[in-house]
Design an enzyme around this catalytic site. Structure first.
Site, PDB file in Angstrom:
ATOM      1  NE  ARG A  24      -3.277   2.221   3.123  1.00 19.90           N
ATOM      2  CZ  ARG A  24      -2.835   3.178   3.944  1.00 19.90           C
ATOM      3  NH1 ARG A  24      -1.610   3.105   4.439  1.00 19.90           N
ATOM      4  NH2 ARG A  24      -3.593   4.207   4.239  1.00 19.90           N
ATOM      5  CB  VAL A  26       5.464   0.463  -2.571  1.00 16.51           C
ATOM      6  CG1 VAL A  26       6.065   0.578  -3.969  1.00 16.51           C
ATOM      7  CG2 VAL A  26       6.524   0.002  -1.565  1.00 16.51           C
ATOM      8  CB  THR A  27       0.547   1.187  -4.345  1.00 21.75           C
ATOM      9  OG1 THR A  27       0.977  -0.160  -4.480  1.00 21.75           O
ATOM     10  CG2 THR A  27      -0.451   1.522  -5.441  1.00 21.75           C
ATOM     11  NE  ARG A  75      10.872 -19.984  -0.139  1.00 24.09           N
ATOM     12  CZ  ARG A  75      10.058 -19.968   0.924  1.00 24.09           C
ATOM     13  NH1 ARG A  75       8.969 -20.697   0.941  1.00 24.09           N
ATOM     14  NH2 ARG A  75      10.339 -19.201   1.971  1.00 24.09           N
ATOM     15  CG  ASP A 131      12.847 -16.315   9.830  1.00 23.75           C
ATOM     16  OD1 ASP A 131      11.873 -16.663  10.523  1.00 23.75           O
ATOM     17  OD2 ASP A 131      13.264 -16.982   8.859  1.00 23.75           O
ATOM     18  CG  ASP A 133      16.780 -13.980   8.427  1.00 25.53           C
ATOM     19  OD1 ASP A 133      15.979 -13.159   7.925  1.00 25.53           O
ATOM     20  OD2 ASP A 133      16.952 -15.115   7.966  1.00 25.53           O
ATOM     21  NE  ARG A 158       4.431 -19.095  31.630  1.00 22.57           N
ATOM     22  CZ  ARG A 158       5.616 -19.628  31.914  1.00 22.57           C
ATOM     23  NH1 ARG A 158       5.713 -20.588  32.802  1.00 22.57           N
ATOM     24  NH2 ARG A 158       6.705 -19.224  31.297  1.00 22.57           N
ATOM     25  NE  ARG A 175      14.587 -24.189   7.799  1.00 22.71           N
ATOM     26  CZ  ARG A 175      14.033 -25.328   8.181  1.00 22.71           C
ATOM     27  NH1 ARG A 175      14.774 -26.287   8.671  1.00 22.71           N
ATOM     28  NH2 ARG A 175      12.736 -25.524   8.078  1.00 22.71           N
ATOM     29  CB  ALA A 190      10.407 -19.386  28.201  1.00 23.91           C
ATOM     30  CE  LYS A 215      19.321 -27.201  41.545  1.00 28.72           C
ATOM     31  NZ  LYS A 215      20.347 -26.640  40.706  1.00 28.72           N
ATOM     32  CB  SER A 219       5.482 -26.962  34.168  1.00 30.35           C
ATOM     33  OG  SER A 219       4.995 -25.657  34.042  1.00 30.35           O
TER      34      SER A 219
HETATM   35  P1  ADP Z   1      13.123 -15.408   1.408  1.00 30.66           P
HETATM   36  O1  ADP Z   1      13.153 -14.217   0.516  1.00 30.66           O
HETATM   37  O2  ADP Z   1      11.938 -15.399   2.328  1.00 30.66           O
HETATM   38  O3  ADP Z   1      14.458 -15.629   2.110  1.00 30.66           O
HETATM   39  P2  ADP Z   1      13.723 -17.652  -0.424  1.00 30.66           P
HETATM   40  O4  ADP Z   1      15.067 -17.903   0.156  1.00 30.66           O
HETATM   41  O5  ADP Z   1      12.875 -18.831  -0.713  1.00 30.66           O
HETATM   42  O6  ADP Z   1      12.833 -16.693   0.493  1.00 30.66           O
HETATM   43  O7  ADP Z   1      13.931 -16.823  -1.777  1.00 30.66           O
HETATM   44  C1  ADP Z   1      12.829 -16.391  -2.538  1.00 30.66           C
HETATM   45  C2  ADP Z   1      13.148 -16.427  -4.006  1.00 30.66           C
HETATM   46  O8  ADP Z   1      14.242 -15.542  -4.299  1.00 30.66           O
HETATM   47  C3  ADP Z   1      13.628 -17.777  -4.548  1.00 30.66           C
HETATM   48  O9  ADP Z   1      12.571 -18.683  -4.799  1.00 30.66           O
HETATM   49  C4  ADP Z   1      14.316 -17.345  -5.837  1.00 30.66           C
HETATM   50  O10 ADP Z   1      13.388 -17.123  -6.869  1.00 30.66           O
HETATM   51  C5  ADP Z   1      14.950 -16.020  -5.432  1.00 30.66           C
HETATM   52  N1  ADP Z   1      16.352 -16.269  -5.100  1.00 30.66           N
HETATM   53  C6  ADP Z   1      16.875 -16.703  -3.945  1.00 30.66           C
HETATM   54  N2  ADP Z   1      18.211 -16.873  -4.029  1.00 30.66           N
HETATM   55  C7  ADP Z   1      18.537 -16.558  -5.317  1.00 30.66           C
HETATM   56  C8  ADP Z   1      19.749 -16.557  -6.066  1.00 30.66           C
HETATM   57  N3  ADP Z   1      20.909 -16.923  -5.531  1.00 30.66           N
HETATM   58  N4  ADP Z   1      19.690 -16.168  -7.367  1.00 30.66           N
HETATM   59  C9  ADP Z   1      18.533 -15.793  -7.929  1.00 30.66           C
HETATM   60  N5  ADP Z   1      17.352 -15.792  -7.277  1.00 30.66           N
HETATM   61  C10 ADP Z   1      17.352 -16.163  -5.994  1.00 30.66           C
END
Ligand code: ADP
Length: 326
Positions: A24, A26-27, A75, A131, A133, A158, A175, A190, A215, A219
């Site tokens: 939204r 960006v658009t 993907r 995540d 990350d 809990r 992961r 926790a 201790k 639980s």
């Molecule tokens: P996320 O973005 O949540 O980490 P993925 O790791 O599954 O999810 O990546 C999403 C999509 O990004 C992949 O299905 C692929 O199309 C593209 N992608 C990931 N790594 C590469 C790469 N090394 N080269 C080109 N496209 C990639």
């Protein structure tokens, strides 16, 4: 550099609550600045399959509160090949798209980086993953909502856990990153969190048992990040049965509920700020950067820095968790 006239937007990889708020933002920011917007369905897969639709402001009405992504996500193995990316480029050129905004995680931004280098396309990344990350941003879109979902679920577990004397392993997503497990554990009070960042350093299960986790408690609840190394909550429970059979262990895997639900205000505001900043970045001729927030200020992080750079866990958080659970 020719001025950008039309921006394509896609969501890719794992979905995260708040992606819609970003779509939204960006658009509407793009339209406000006189740019055309093309919604690309199903991430890179849809770009290769030419699933491209013109977006007006109405296309993003009434979505800020919805989880998931109206653009769908996918993907795409094909996008990892040169041929796939060539088709993607041909389709985007034919649709008149001259810049892309990619909302996704580490994998999606890796794909964006490669595509941008190959075809000299300006791309701005927006971190959308539960995540948390990605390096160079304090938070990613979806993380706060997932954390709150975990908190609500574990609070409920809990209630039943305290009625018995048991060790509960609750598996959460992440992961390669323990942010959800560690901060989730602090939020629910926790006993411990078992996280990938510590996996190679110590035997976290042995440490947990040796520290005498029960201790003073009836639980114990331990949040476990999903992991191939430890086998996640199931793998650890198996070990408890074999190595410490005196304990009654139970496993709950929270699974996909962590991705769903209406985004929290924190995620909606983050997504709105980053969506707006993505368009500002394009207008300022920035390219191949991820927009993020650091210390509550918007920052632009080159793709190379944002991806595959380990974002460290704050070790103090482990102390907070352990000291407060005695
Ligand atoms: P996320 O973005 O949540 O980490 P993925 O790791 O599954 O999810 O990546 C999403 C999509 O990004 C992949 O299905 C692929 O199309 C593209 N992608 C990931 N790594 C590469 C790469 N090394 N080269 C080109 N496209 C990639």
């Amino acid at each position: 550099m020719a001025a950008i006239k039309s921006v394509g937007i896609l969501t890719s990889g794992g979905d995260a609550p708040g992606m819609n708020a970003a779509i939204r933002a960006v658009t509407r920011s793009a339209i406000f600045n006189g740019l055309k917007v093309k919604g690309i369905y199903r991430g890179y897969k849809g770009l290769i399959a030419n699933e491209i639709v013109t977006f007006k402001t109405q296309n993003v009405s009434n979505i800020i509160q919805q989880g998931g992504t109206i653009l769908k996500t996918a993907r795409s193995m094909e996008f990892k090949t040169k041929e796939g990316r060539k088709t993607a480029y041909d389709n985007m050129s034919a649709a008149g798209i001259d810049a892309l905004v990619v909302i996704g995680g580490d994998g999606s931004l890796t794909g964006a980086r490669i595509f941008a280098e190959e075809y000299n396309v300006p791309i701005i990344g927006i971190p959308g993953t539960i995540d948390n990350d990605l390096y160079g941003t304090d938070r990613t879109i979806g993380y706060d909502t997932a954390l709150n979902t975990i908190m609500d679920a574990v609070d409920k577990i809990r209630d039943t856990a305290t009625s018995h004397e048991r060790l509960f392993f609750i598996e959460v997503m992440g992961r390669d990153a323990g942010f959800l497990a560690l901060n989730g554990a602090i939020a629910v009070g926790a006993e411990d969190a078992i996280i990938p960042e510590m996996a190679t350093e110590v035997d976290q299960l042995a440490e947990l048992i040796e520290n005498g986790f029960r201790k003073s408690k009836n639980s114990s609840i331990v949040l476990v990040a999903e992991s191939e190394t430890t086998g996640g909550a199931m793998g650890l429970a198996e070990r408890v049965k074999n190595e410490y059979p005196q304990y009654d262990v139970r496993v709950t895997i929270l699974g996909h509920i962590q991705r769903g639900g209406s985004p929290t205000s924190t995620d909606r505001i983050l997504a709105s700020r980053l969506g707006y900043a993505a368009i500002e970045a394009l207008l300022e001729d920035q390219r191949n950067v991820m927009v993020g927030v650091e210390n509550d200020k918007v920052v632009y992080v080159p793709f190379a820095r944002a991806i595959k750079n380990e974002k460290p866990i704050d070790r103090d958080l482990l102390n907070v968790l352990r000291i407060l659970s005695i």
